[in-house]
Design a protein around this motif. Sequence first.
Motif, PDB file in Angstrom:
ATOM      1  N   HIS A  18     -24.306  15.426  -3.647  1.00  0.00           N
ATOM      2  CA  HIS A  18     -23.656  14.258  -3.052  1.00  0.00           C
ATOM      3  C   HIS A  18     -24.255  13.829  -1.714  1.00  0.00           C
ATOM      4  N   MET A  20     -24.389  15.051   1.248  1.00  0.00           N
ATOM      5  CA  MET A  20     -23.538  15.177   2.426  1.00  0.00           C
ATOM      6  C   MET A  20     -24.410  15.296   3.681  1.00  0.00           C
ATOM      7  N   GLN A  22     -24.551  16.697   7.227  1.00  0.00           N
ATOM      8  CA  GLN A  22     -23.904  17.639   8.138  1.00  0.00           C
ATOM      9  C   GLN A  22     -24.500  17.470   9.531  1.00  0.00           C
ATOM     10  N   HIS A  41     -20.185  21.930  17.835  1.00  0.00           N
ATOM     11  CA  HIS A  41     -19.101  21.230  17.139  1.00  0.00           C
ATOM     12  C   HIS A  41     -19.720  20.610  15.903  1.00  0.00           C
ATOM     13  N   ARG A  42     -19.033  20.726  14.763  1.00  0.00           N
ATOM     14  CA  ARG A  42     -19.610  20.220  13.511  1.00  0.00           C
ATOM     15  C   ARG A  42     -18.703  19.224  12.822  1.00  0.00           C
ATOM     16  N   HIS A  77     -16.974  11.936  -8.977  1.00  0.00           N
ATOM     17  CA  HIS A  77     -16.699  13.357  -8.796  1.00  0.00           C
ATOM     18  C   HIS A  77     -15.291  13.576  -8.253  1.00  0.00           C
ATOM     19  N   GLN A  81     -11.573  15.400 -10.220  1.00  0.00           N
ATOM     20  CA  GLN A  81     -10.985  16.653  -9.747  1.00  0.00           C
ATOM     21  C   GLN A  81      -9.542  16.761 -10.197  1.00  0.00           C
TER      22      GLN A  81
ATOM     23  N   TRP B  42     -14.441  22.311  15.147  1.00  0.00           N
ATOM     24  CA  TRP B  42     -14.447  21.129  14.307  1.00  0.00           C
ATOM     25  C   TRP B  42     -13.172  20.349  14.580  1.00  0.00           C
ATOM     26  N   THR B  43     -13.095  19.152  14.073  1.00  0.00           N
ATOM     27  CA  THR B  43     -11.952  18.284  14.368  1.00  0.00           C
ATOM     28  C   THR B  43     -11.179  17.987  13.089  1.00  0.00           C
ATOM     29  N   GLU B  49      -0.920  13.674   1.442  1.00  0.00           N
ATOM     30  CA  GLU B  49      -1.541  13.524   0.122  1.00  0.00           C
ATOM     31  C   GLU B  49      -1.008  12.255  -0.524  1.00  0.00           C
ATOM     32  N   GLY B  91     -12.362  16.986   7.582  1.00  0.00           N
ATOM     33  CA  GLY B  91     -13.214  17.297   8.726  1.00  0.00           C
ATOM     34  C   GLY B  91     -13.827  18.675   8.705  1.00  0.00           C
ATOM     35  N   LEU B  92     -13.822  19.330   7.533  1.00  0.00           N
ATOM     36  CA  LEU B  92     -14.412  20.666   7.459  1.00  0.00           C
ATOM     37  C   LEU B  92     -15.822  20.684   8.051  1.00  0.00           C
ATOM     38  N   PRO B  93     -16.195  21.775   8.691  1.00  0.00           N
ATOM     39  CA  PRO B  93     -17.489  21.811   9.384  1.00  0.00           C
ATOM     40  C   PRO B  93     -18.694  21.853   8.454  1.00  0.00           C
ATOM     41  N   ALA B  95     -19.953  21.175   4.217  1.00  0.00           N
ATOM     42  CA  ALA B  95     -19.610  20.680   2.887  1.00  0.00           C
ATOM     43  C   ALA B  95     -20.057  21.677   1.827  1.00  0.00           C
ATOM     44  N   PHE B 117      -6.255  24.248  -1.079  1.00  0.00           N
ATOM     45  CA  PHE B 117      -7.374  24.174  -2.013  1.00  0.00           C
ATOM     46  C   PHE B 117      -8.198  22.942  -1.692  1.00  0.00           C
ATOM     47  N   ALA B 119     -11.163  19.914  -3.105  1.00  0.00           N
ATOM     48  CA  ALA B 119     -11.439  19.103  -4.291  1.00  0.00           C
ATOM     49  C   ALA B 119     -12.732  19.533  -4.957  1.00  0.00           C
ATOM     50  N   GLY B 120     -13.116  20.797  -4.813  1.00  0.00           N
ATOM     51  CA  GLY B 120     -14.270  21.321  -5.518  1.00  0.00           C
ATOM     52  C   GLY B 120     -15.574  21.126  -4.776  1.00  0.00           C
ATOM     53  N   THR B 121     -16.664  21.214  -5.510  1.00  0.00           N
ATOM     54  CA  THR B 121     -17.995  21.141  -4.920  1.00  0.00           C
ATOM     55  C   THR B 121     -18.164  19.874  -4.088  1.00  0.00           C
ATOM     56  N   GLY B 122     -18.698  20.052  -2.907  1.00  0.00           N
ATOM     57  CA  GLY B 122     -18.924  18.904  -2.045  1.00  0.00           C
ATOM     58  C   GLY B 122     -17.709  18.500  -1.241  1.00  0.00           C
ATOM     59  N   ALA B 123     -16.671  19.281  -1.313  1.00  0.00           N
ATOM     60  CA  ALA B 123     -15.444  18.901  -0.624  1.00  0.00           C
ATOM     61  C   ALA B 123     -15.599  18.974   0.893  1.00  0.00           C
ATOM     62  N   THR B 124     -14.967  18.051   1.572  1.00  0.00           N
ATOM     63  CA  THR B 124     -14.924  18.088   3.033  1.00  0.00           C
ATOM     64  C   THR B 124     -13.484  18.092   3.517  1.00  0.00           C
ATOM     65  N   ARG B 129      -0.383  23.279  -0.801  1.00  0.00           N
ATOM     66  CA  ARG B 129       0.620  23.496  -1.845  1.00  0.00           C
ATOM     67  C   ARG B 129       1.570  24.585  -1.373  1.00  0.00           C
TER      68      ARG B 129
END
Lengths: 84, 152
Positions: A18, A20, A22, A41-42, A77, A81, B42-43, B49, B91-93, B95, B117, B119-124, B129
Motif C-alpha cells: 500500500h 505507506m 513512514q 517522533h513517528r 483492502h 477487512q 507518536w500522536t 468507530e 496514528g500508529l508509528p 504501518a 485489533f 484492520a490487518g496488513t498495512g493498518a495504521t 472491543r
Amino acid sequence: MALTEETIEDKIEVVQPHSMVQVRTATIIKRDGIEISRTYHRHVVAPDADITGESAEVQAICAAVHTQAVKDAYAAHLAEQETP
Amino acid sequence: MALSKITNTGIGTVDDITLSGGVYLGGTGSANYLDDYEEGTWTPTVAGESGTINSYTAISATYTKVGDTVYVFCRFQVTDKGTGTNFVVSGLPFAGARELLGLFSETNTTGLTGFMFTAGTGATSFTSRRADGWGNNCLVNGSYSVNMTYRV
C-alpha cells in the motif's frame, strides 16, 4: 554555552504493501554545536490520508507513490477487512 | 563499528557502541540477527468507530521497536464521548501490522477492559472491543490506557 534545538525529518520510508509513507521526525538538542540529545517522533501517511499538513518533501513523495491505483487498492483492502 | 570511552586496558568498560549494521546474538543464523532498535513518541488520534467523539485529550504515546516487533503504549482521556461507540485510535508509528495483541483499560471511572485489533496488513489504526462482549459499547467519559504489540 549555547543550547540549540533542531527538528528534522531524518527518515522518510515508503513501505509495502500500500505504499505507506513512514516519517520519522528527529528533535536534536545541541550544546555549543555538539549533539547531546536526539529524540524521535513517528507517523505514517496512508494513501487515503490528508497530506496538507505534511512537509513539502513528504507531500512530493506521497504524490509520487500514492497513485490512483494505489489509493483504489488500499480502499478495497480496507473494505474487505472483517470485524472480529 | 565505533567504540567510545574505552577505559583502563583492553575493553573492560565501554560506554557506547555504534554499529552500522546489526548484531548476531546467541548464534549466527538469521533468527539471531537484530538489526533495528528505536524508541520514540507518536500522536494518537481518537475517533468513534461509529458516531462522533466530541472531546478527548491525548496524554502520552510512546513506542519501542525491537527487530520486527513494535510495542506501543498510549494514554488518552475522553471528556465528551458524544455519540461515539467503540473507539478507533489512529496514528500508529509504523504501518504493516500483520499480527496484533492489544489490551486497554479505562482507569478512572468504570474500569472497563477490552481488546484492540487492527484492520490487518498495512493498518495504521486500531479499534476497541470490550472484554465482556464484542458488540458492547467501549466508550465512556474517562481515562484510557492502551498497551499493544504488533509486527511489521
